[in-house]
Design an enzyme around this catalytic site. Sequence first.
Site, PDB file in Angstrom:
ATOM      1  CB  VAL A 119      23.902  -2.288 -10.082  1.00 19.01           C
ATOM      2  CG1 VAL A 119      22.950  -3.104  -9.400  1.00 19.01           C
ATOM      3  CG2 VAL A 119      25.022  -3.053 -10.347  1.00 19.01           C
ATOM      4  CD  GLU A 120      21.135   1.530  -6.511  1.00 13.45           C
ATOM      5  OE1 GLU A 120      20.038   1.907  -6.872  1.00 13.45           O
ATOM      6  OE2 GLU A 120      21.394   1.208  -5.458  1.00 13.45           O
TER       7      GLU A 120
END
Length: 495
Positions: free
Chosen positions: A101-102
């Site tokens: 996600v990051e």
Amino acid sequence: MNNDQGQDTDRALGMNKQTQWLEEAETEREPLDIWERMRNGFKLQDEIGVNPRIERQRLWYVSKPSVLESASERGSLYIHYVVERLEERNMPLELALLPVVESAYNPFAYSRSHAVGIWQFIPATGRHYNLRQTNWYDGRRDITASTNAALNYLERLHEMFNGDWLLALAAYNAGEGTVSRAIERNQKLGLPTDYWNLPLPQETQNYVPKLLALSQLVMAPEAYGVNLSPIANEPYFEVVEVKQQRLDLSQVAELADMDADEMYQLNPAFKKRITMDGPQHLLVPTDKAEQLTASLALMKPQELVDWQQYRVRNGDSLHGIANRYHVTVKTLKDINGLSGNHLRVGQSLSIPVEPGMKPEQPLFQNVASAKAPATTRNHKVKRGDNLSTIARQYKVSVQDIKRWNGLKSNHLKAGQVLKLQGGAIQVASAGTTAKSKSTAKGKGREAVTYYKVKSGDSLYLIAKRFNVEMKHLQRWNPSSGRGLKPGQTLTVHLP
């Protein structure tokens, strides 16, 4: 009961015990694939249920399979390490998907808010968790250091929000202050204070659903038509301790017989590919660790590269600095990330030098016509001459001509004598011989020089000095495979 019936009963009991033993062994079997190991450690699946916010994110990932594929490919180097650290702390293994996600597991990822690395630490938070940030090293890009810092941060947030992982994740994205204020607001209004009901920024509202959606895809990839490439459930890298200061990662890759880019992918915190300002260890593929350890132990001091910082002064040029420090202009530009030749006064440059070398005797000069072998010459200004035409004629820069002659302006007078350095031919420092010639090759022209080997030289250092690939240097000089001898002459095709 007759004897046959007794034997049948014993046999049945024995088979049952064997079946039970096999089932227990299968249960205790270490998963072969990291995805299977992660599924066994998922702890947040009860948080999912029927949730349209999660469903939207899941549909997005399913519609863009390349996103997860590329993230898992990059993450294959690091994810086993992340999973092991999470297991040690008894944390949910869904958190191993947080770097997807990051940063899509890209250690070089850089955001608009100046967040860096697979865990996307901003500068202040990185420093708070002891991730050093200098011109040479950024701990936020250090795979092991940033992973441990991120897990420390997540554990702290988990405790701060009373064991609620969803609130902890929201705070990891938006900051604990933002989440705390949202909770206080809902409390005052008599509204629920769980993650799903908080008035958080849009990015944070999507952040936790993204992680949970990814965990669903990993939990049942076939159900959603997702192809998860297997990743072996074994360490990809080992930590190798290094005693040497300031190693060049490309040099280390040569010693380990591995690709230089892979070495950098494992050690991305060394921003200039030099082991300065960081820990005294390197991450190396497990199958290369023993070889590298042995090679480093046998490494001679003269095979190391020293690094100096040079502050640009008035009148300096890239060519002049490269000449002074025995490196090529291209090397200086590559190391310092320069796209052009422009320098500004006060700018700091990183310069590789051989240990003990003093930047006094020029090594490299521009390759041009072999008719003017002298390193110093005079030019008598003719009518119509200007600094630009003279600089082009002698393959030097205008700034260098002005510096050599103490000129304050570009004005010249006919009959004026200018002192010039460098130019027409490649020359070498004391103890070396270098002759240059131009040979036609295709549509372009290639410069060839000859280098006399000195005591302490190695193929790596010579290739580095002339900015050529070591494998090419070996191809041009087949006898070099039997070792170098002082006085031996090597042929070098200059880039």
